[in-house]
Design an enzyme around this catalytic site. Sequence first.
Site, PDB file in Angstrom:
ATOM      1  N   GLY A 117       0.780  -1.221   0.000  1.00  0.00           N
ATOM      2  CA  GLY A 117       0.000   0.000   0.000  1.00  0.00           C
ATOM      3  C   GLY A 117       0.818   1.281   0.000  1.00  0.00           C
ATOM      4  N   HIS A 118       0.293   2.286   0.702  1.00  0.00           N
ATOM      5  CA  HIS A 118       0.836   3.644   0.670  1.00  0.00           C
ATOM      6  C   HIS A 118       2.190   3.766   1.365  1.00  0.00           C
ATOM      7  CE1 HIS A 118       0.648   7.999   0.402  1.00  0.00           C
ATOM      8  NE2 HIS A 118       0.742   8.126   1.711  1.00  0.00           N
ATOM      9  N   PHE A 119       2.445   2.921   2.345  1.00  0.00           N
ATOM     10  CA  PHE A 119       3.691   2.983   3.117  1.00  0.00           C
ATOM     11  C   PHE A 119       4.501   1.703   2.901  1.00  0.00           C
ATOM     12  CE2 PHE A 119       1.067   6.016   5.503  1.00  0.00           C
ATOM     13  CZ  PHE A 119       1.971   7.054   5.737  1.00  0.00           C
TER      14      PHE A 119
END
Length: 286
Positions: free
Chosen positions: A262-264
């Site tokens: 995901g985003h991280f």
Amino acid sequence: MSVQYKTIEVNNINIFYREAGSRSNPTILLLHGFPSSSHMYRNLINELKDEYHIIAPDYPGFGNSDQPSMDSFEYTFDNIALLINDFVEKLNLDKYSIYVHDYGAPVGFRLATRHPERIQAIISQNGNAYEEGLLSAWDPLREYWKNPSEENKSKIRELFSAEFTKFQYVNGTRNPENMNPDAWNMDQFVLDRPGNNDIQLALFYDYQNNLTLYPSWHEFFRTYQPPTLVAWGKNDIFFGPEGALAFQRDIEDSEVHLINTGHFPLEEDLGLSAKLIKEFLGSRLK
């Protein structure tokens, strides 16, 4: 060399930063995103510090840096980039690579276009610079840009909730149960500080000005051709894979990896991310 936790005064604002590694090694400037801080790099720093000199600051209003009032500091990406530029100069960093994530991209690319001679390489991990990278999750923000009404502000304030902060970390990951809650709890602690929501609202509104700078960033890429590693969490709800692949349009020496997270990405794919960085910079910074 162990990680050091330091604070330096820049333009009457105390900027907290993490530093590790020998200054005789190539420097990497780690620029964090929303709603995080240099805390997001806590593990990556340990992976890189034996081979690189690492500097990771917190922006004003984030992490352990000061949170000046909105009357005394204008929270725009221009102002944050100017402050980080002064921070870099105060630390006498003449040349460095930039690692940009989320908000780190508009900060880092402003630094790069201001002083292209300082940039040795770019590492973009979900650090967007292209319109096609902006997914539908940006629609409420686009509405807010068109009409910053109280109703639209209320919708944006929902993005500062503990539930959404956690969602940013776990959404798109392969194994959500492996994600360390310390990460989003640390971010939420800062978001919950009095006055911080208004600061974040100001930055969300100002984000529209980053899009107007995309052409100048692309011109920088084409003109200076900085070696660029793109190691992108492909399941990011904010920044899609098209934004990662777009770097190849302007930079000849660009290497793109779409990671199944995901985003991280550092939370789930720290080892892979560190390996890619070491291999890429190891063959470019000689």
